[in-house]
Scaffold this motif. Structure first.
Motif, PDB file in Angstrom:
ATOM      1  N   SER A   1       5.602   5.160   2.414  1.00  0.00           N
ATOM      2  CA  SER A   1       5.189   6.265   3.290  1.00  0.00           C
ATOM      3  C   SER A   1       6.435   6.825   3.932  1.00  0.00           C
ATOM      4  O   SER A   1       6.990   6.235   4.852  1.00  0.00           O
ATOM      5  CB  SER A   1       4.210   5.802   4.374  1.00  0.00           C
TER       6      SER A   1
ATOM      7  N   LEU B   1       0.851  -1.184   0.000  1.00  0.00           N
ATOM      8  CA  LEU B   1       0.000   0.000   0.000  1.00  0.00           C
ATOM      9  C   LEU B   1       0.885   1.231   0.000  1.00  0.00           C
ATOM     10  O   LEU B   1       1.861   1.316   0.745  1.00  0.00           O
ATOM     11  CB  LEU B   1      -0.911   0.001   1.231  1.00  0.00           C
TER      12      LEU B   1
ATOM     13  N   THR C   1       0.870   9.197   7.245  1.00  0.00           N
ATOM     14  CA  THR C   1      -0.094   9.447   6.185  1.00  0.00           C
ATOM     15  C   THR C   1      -1.471   8.940   6.591  1.00  0.00           C
ATOM     16  O   THR C   1      -1.651   7.761   6.896  1.00  0.00           O
ATOM     17  CB  THR C   1       0.358   8.752   4.889  1.00  0.00           C
ATOM     18  N   GLU C   2      -2.452   9.832   6.584  1.00  0.00           N
ATOM     19  CA  GLU C   2      -3.775   9.509   7.117  1.00  0.00           C
ATOM     20  C   GLU C   2      -4.447   8.362   6.380  1.00  0.00           C
ATOM     21  O   GLU C   2      -5.067   7.488   7.002  1.00  0.00           O
ATOM     22  CB  GLU C   2      -4.660  10.760   7.062  1.00  0.00           C
ATOM     23  N   GLU C   3      -4.328   8.335   5.021  1.00  0.00           N
ATOM     24  CA  GLU C   3      -5.039   7.288   4.287  1.00  0.00           C
ATOM     25  C   GLU C   3      -4.512   5.891   4.608  1.00  0.00           C
ATOM     26  O   GLU C   3      -5.259   4.913   4.569  1.00  0.00           O
ATOM     27  CB  GLU C   3      -4.992   7.550   2.770  1.00  0.00           C
ATOM     28  N   LEU C   4      -3.220   5.792   4.940  1.00  0.00           N
ATOM     29  CA  LEU C   4      -2.683   4.492   5.331  1.00  0.00           C
ATOM     30  C   LEU C   4      -3.088   4.132   6.757  1.00  0.00           C
ATOM     31  O   LEU C   4      -3.431   2.979   7.039  1.00  0.00           O
ATOM     32  CB  LEU C   4      -1.155   4.495   5.210  1.00  0.00           C
TER      33      LEU C   4
ATOM     34  N   ARG D   1      -5.731   4.902   8.292  1.00  0.00           N
ATOM     35  CA  ARG D   1      -7.145   4.497   8.336  1.00  0.00           C
ATOM     36  C   ARG D   1      -7.343   3.042   7.906  1.00  0.00           C
ATOM     37  O   ARG D   1      -8.343   2.416   8.264  1.00  0.00           O
ATOM     38  CB  ARG D   1      -7.977   5.417   7.440  1.00  0.00           C
ATOM     39  N   LEU D   2      -6.402   2.510   7.123  1.00  0.00           N
ATOM     40  CA  LEU D   2      -6.524   1.128   6.649  1.00  0.00           C
ATOM     41  C   LEU D   2      -6.065   0.101   7.686  1.00  0.00           C
ATOM     42  O   LEU D   2      -6.401  -1.077   7.574  1.00  0.00           O
ATOM     43  CB  LEU D   2      -5.704   0.943   5.370  1.00  0.00           C
TER      44      LEU D   2
ATOM     45  N   SER E   1       1.151   5.656  -0.179  1.00  0.00           N
ATOM     46  CA  SER E   1       0.501   6.956  -0.050  1.00  0.00           C
ATOM     47  C   SER E   1       0.945   7.821  -1.215  1.00  0.00           C
ATOM     48  O   SER E   1       1.652   7.377  -2.111  1.00  0.00           O
ATOM     49  CB  SER E   1       0.912   7.600   1.276  1.00  0.00           C
ATOM     50  N   GLU E   2       0.538   9.089  -1.212  1.00  0.00           N
ATOM     51  CA  GLU E   2       0.964  10.001  -2.273  1.00  0.00           C
ATOM     52  C   GLU E   2       2.479  10.144  -2.263  1.00  0.00           C
ATOM     53  O   GLU E   2       3.109  10.340  -3.291  1.00  0.00           O
ATOM     54  CB  GLU E   2       0.295  11.365  -2.110  1.00  0.00           C
TER      55      GLU E   2
END
Length: 299
Positions: A72, A65, A77-80, A82-83, A67-68
């Motif tokens: 990471s 996975l 990184t917030e999106e990671l 959250r997963l 991130s942008e």
């Protein structure tokens, strides 16, 4: 490489900039080299080895996975983040790969790999220029180590890359990309050249394949042969047969040869050719492979 901000105001076409001089560019390359050397000199090899062995021992599916900022860099990184609960709920074993120690991601993962980063080459230390290079070097090196440990064959490699040029070069054989049967521009050696112009031009091969009654290959006659014969013979060409002019010693290839070998054979000295007749045992013509066909197949 970092991407441009979505609402960046671009300079006007008339804007003037200072030129980048050679010394400045050389210094940037040296700085990047120093940043990469910092990574190599400070990488925890024991940690990297544990990570590599964990991948090798995995019996399930490995997901990466990102991130942008690839993988990471910060680990925050917030999106990671959250997963993580979802992955944990499914019993996943989580490994973080980051360049900032003590980040939020390392606190919730089962294993952490630290990629030492001195700083970004970006003058503001913001754009992920050096960190992306480090991540690529690390990931690709681990991948090659896994290939060696698993004794990965070229065939297995190709099976995982069937659509790419590398995979095709390892999978495709001549018989997979050759023209055959009604697609072949064939004629007999006793046929008049002028009677075979439609056959020569309509099949898109740029040649005639000259065969006998039993489909044995006798030779080839190209559109280049036609031009040269017309120039040398003039009106006498109307009485010449294909067999009188054809090349009786053309390069050929077998159907089970790799397609990439056909391309190499076409390009070999003394001069390149655009096609190869495909023959099987006893010089029986079964197809033709063309440079255009190889390129169209992505080779």
């Amino acid at each position: 490489m970092g991407s441009l901000p979505p609402h960046l105001d671009l300079p006007s076409p008339n804007a003037k900039f200072q030129q980048v001089d050679q010394t400045t560019l050389l210094n940037l390359f040296k700085s990047q080299q120093n940043h990469l050397n910092y990574f190599f000199q400070n990488l925890n090899l024991s940690q990297a080895l544990t990570f590599t062995q964990t991948l090798l021992d995995c019996n399930g599916t490995i997901f990466f996975l990102a991130s942008e900022n690839p993988v990471s860099k910060s680990g925050n990184t917030e999106e990671l983040l959250r997963l993580v609960p979802c992955a944990k709920a499914k019993g996943a074993y989580l490994v973080s790969v980051t360049s900032v120690e003590g980040n939020a991601l390392t606190a919730v993962c089962d294993m952490n790999v630290h990629l030492p980063l001195e700083r970004e080459l970006c003058p503001f230390d913001l754009a992920p220029v050096t960190s992306t290079a480090i991540q690529m070097v690390f990931g690709d090196t681990v991948a090659i180590a896994l290939m060696g440990a698993r004794n990965l064959s070229k065939e297995e490699y190709a099976a995982n890359h069937p659509a790419g040029r590398i995979g095709k070069s390892l999978i495709f054989k001549v018989k997979d990309v050759m023209k055959k049967q009604n697609e072949l521009p064939i004629c007999k050696e006793g046929d008049l050249i002028m009677d075979q112009l439609v056959e020569l031009t309509s099949k898109g091969c740029g040649c005639l394949l000259v065969i006998d009654e039993d489909s044995h290959l006798i030779g080839t006659f190209t559109d280049g042969d036609l031009r040269r014969t017309l120039k040398a013979s003039g009106e006498a060409i109307f009485n010449l047969t294909v067999g009188e002019i054809c090349n009786r010693n053309p390069r050929t290839i077998g159907p089970d040869a790799m397609a990439v070998e056909a391309m190499k054979k076409m390009e070999s000295p003394p001069s390149p050719v655009q096609f190869l007749p495909v023959i099987k045992d006893d010089n029986i013509l079964i197809g033709i492979i063309t440079l255009h066909g190889l390129v169209s197949a992505g080779l």
